[in-house]
Scaffold this motif. Structure first.
Motif, short mmCIF file in Angstrom:
data_model
loop_
_atom_site.label_atom_id
_atom_site.label_comp_id
_atom_site.label_asym_id
_atom_site.label_seq_id
_atom_site.Cartn_x
_atom_site.Cartn_y
_atom_site.Cartn_z
N GLN A 68 0.98 3.98 -3.06
CA GLN A 68 0.89 5.37 -2.56
C GLN A 68 1.71 6.42 -3.29
OE1 GLN A 68 -2.11 6.84 -1.54
NE2 GLN A 68 -3.08 5.38 0.26
N LYS A 126 0.80 -1.16 0.01
CA LYS A 126 -0.17 -0.07 -0.02
C LYS A 126 0.86 1.12 -0.08
CE LYS A 126 -2.29 -1.23 3.70
NZ LYS A 126 -3.49 -1.02 4.54
N GLU A 127 1.90 1.24 0.89
CA GLU A 127 2.82 2.42 0.66
C GLU A 127 3.35 2.78 -0.60
OE1 GLU A 127 4.43 5.85 1.95
OE2 GLU A 127 2.83 4.81 2.88
N SER A 157 -6.94 -0.14 4.19
CA SER A 157 -6.20 -0.13 5.36
C SER A 157 -7.26 0.25 6.42
CB SER A 157 -5.32 1.15 5.49
OG SER A 157 -5.93 2.38 5.16
N ALA A 158 -8.83 0.75 6.09
CA ALA A 158 -9.40 0.90 7.28
C ALA A 158 -10.46 -0.20 7.45
CB ALA A 158 -10.35 2.17 6.89
N HIS A 208 -6.30 6.77 -4.41
CA HIS A 208 -5.86 6.88 -2.84
C HIS A 208 -6.96 6.35 -1.93
CE1 HIS A 208 -2.19 9.07 -3.16
NE2 HIS A 208 -2.61 10.03 -4.09
N LYS A 209 -8.08 6.59 -2.39
CA LYS A 209 -9.30 6.24 -1.66
C LYS A 209 -9.37 4.75 -1.46
CE LYS A 209 -12.24 10.08 -2.40
NZ LYS A 209 -13.54 10.76 -3.16
N ASP A 213 -6.52 3.77 0.93
CA ASP A 213 -6.94 4.15 2.18
C ASP A 213 -8.05 3.34 2.78
OD1 ASP A 213 -4.91 5.94 2.12
OD2 ASP A 213 -6.34 7.76 1.81
#
Length: 297
Positions: free
Chosen positions: A264, A260-261, A292-293, A285-286, A289
């Motif tokens: 990004q 993920k990093e 990750s949530a 990006h969403k 993110d």
């Protein structure tokens, strides 16, 4: 040390870096007069392969015999070894620590000797591989005198390298090198490890991935940044990214934060390349993110 004349060389420490540089410089026409290693057998072995080279019994003996001494001991030992030697204004001392400035040799300079740093921006996995990799490599050079700078620049040119003069923090330079080299190995360890879920070994995965890596490096050389970026982020392929996240979350959740990093960080490169627009970048990006949530794609 006279400007324009090759100095006689000595090496304190005959590990991979010291041995590779001593052999390469000897082959380039420099005279290595003395080497020292705490393991005398290693020093003797190197001296036996070089013409007119002595394996001596102390670091002081190297400095006494050579006009320019390379301190190619472990990084943590450079200052203490340098401090243990008596220097004069006829000496020059050079370390090869990529993260340290010439301040590491302050005690040497205080005794009147010229000091320098010459760091090869290259991976030294073995002596043989290092010798192959040195030509074309950059060398970061820092010196206390212009005469020594000229000497080290000539040395780098003789090795087929490219001398660099850096501004700013040398630690930042070294961090950049670590990201590009050491962490590339880490990434390939992670990537090839996934092949165990594909019915193949990690070694087989690495063998399959290396041509891809070479092709990517060749693209970087040919078209540079940002144009060398390819793949789903460069295409704005949100669906593929969602499938990657879901599968990694199931099979290799420990790799998911790294993936993920990196994804990004790839988005602004794709924007710069011009292959995605800001709306697609926001969607990417969403997606990252949201995963990750805990939001399922």
């Amino acid at each position: 040390m006279n400007q324009g004349r090759q100095p006689t060389l000595g090496f304190i420490g005959t590990g991979v870096v010291g041995t590779a540089l001593a052999e390469a410089l000897s082959q380039a026409g420099y005279t290595v007069v003395a080497v020292f290693n705490r393991n005398h057998a290693l020093g003797d072995a190197l001296a036996s392969r070089l013409p007119n080279t002595q394996s001596v019994d102390s670091a002081q003996a190297v400095a006494d015999l050579a006009e320019l001494t390379f301190l190619t001991v472990s990084d943590d030992a450079i200052a203490s070894v340098a401090d243990s030697i008596r220097w004069t204004d006829t000496h020059s001392a050079v370390h090869c620590n990529g993260a340290a400035s010439i301040e590491l040799l302050r005690s040497v300079q205080d005794q009147g000797a010229a000091v320098g740093a010459m760091h090869p921006l290259q991976s030294f996995a073995s002596v043989e591989q290092a010798r192959k990799n040195i030509p074309g490599s950059a060398f970061a050079i820092d010196t206390s005198s212009e005469v020594l700078r000229s000497t080290l620049e000539n040395m780098v040119h003789a090795l087929g390298g490219v001398p660099l003069t850096l501004q700013g923090s040398k630690v930042l330079y070294h961090a950049s090198a670590v990201i590009a080299s050491n962490y590339l190995v880490t990434l390939l360890h992670l990537a090839s490890g996934l092949w165990s879920h594909l019915g193949l070994s990690q070694a087989e995965g690495l063998k399959a991935l290396l041509p891809l890596v070479r092709g990517t490096v060749e693209n970087l050389e040919a078209v540079g940044l940002p144009n060398a970026l390819t793949g789903p982020i460069a295409r704005g392929d949100v669906g593929t990214i969602k499938r990657h996240l879901a599968t990694l979350g199931d099979v290799a959740p420990e790799i998911l934060p790294v993936y993920k990093e990196l994804a990004q960080q790839a988005i602004p490169i794709a924007l710069h390349k011009g292959t995605i627009d800001s709306a697609t970048a926001d969607q990417l990006h969403k997606t990252l993110d949201g995963q990750s949530a805990g939001v399922q794609p």
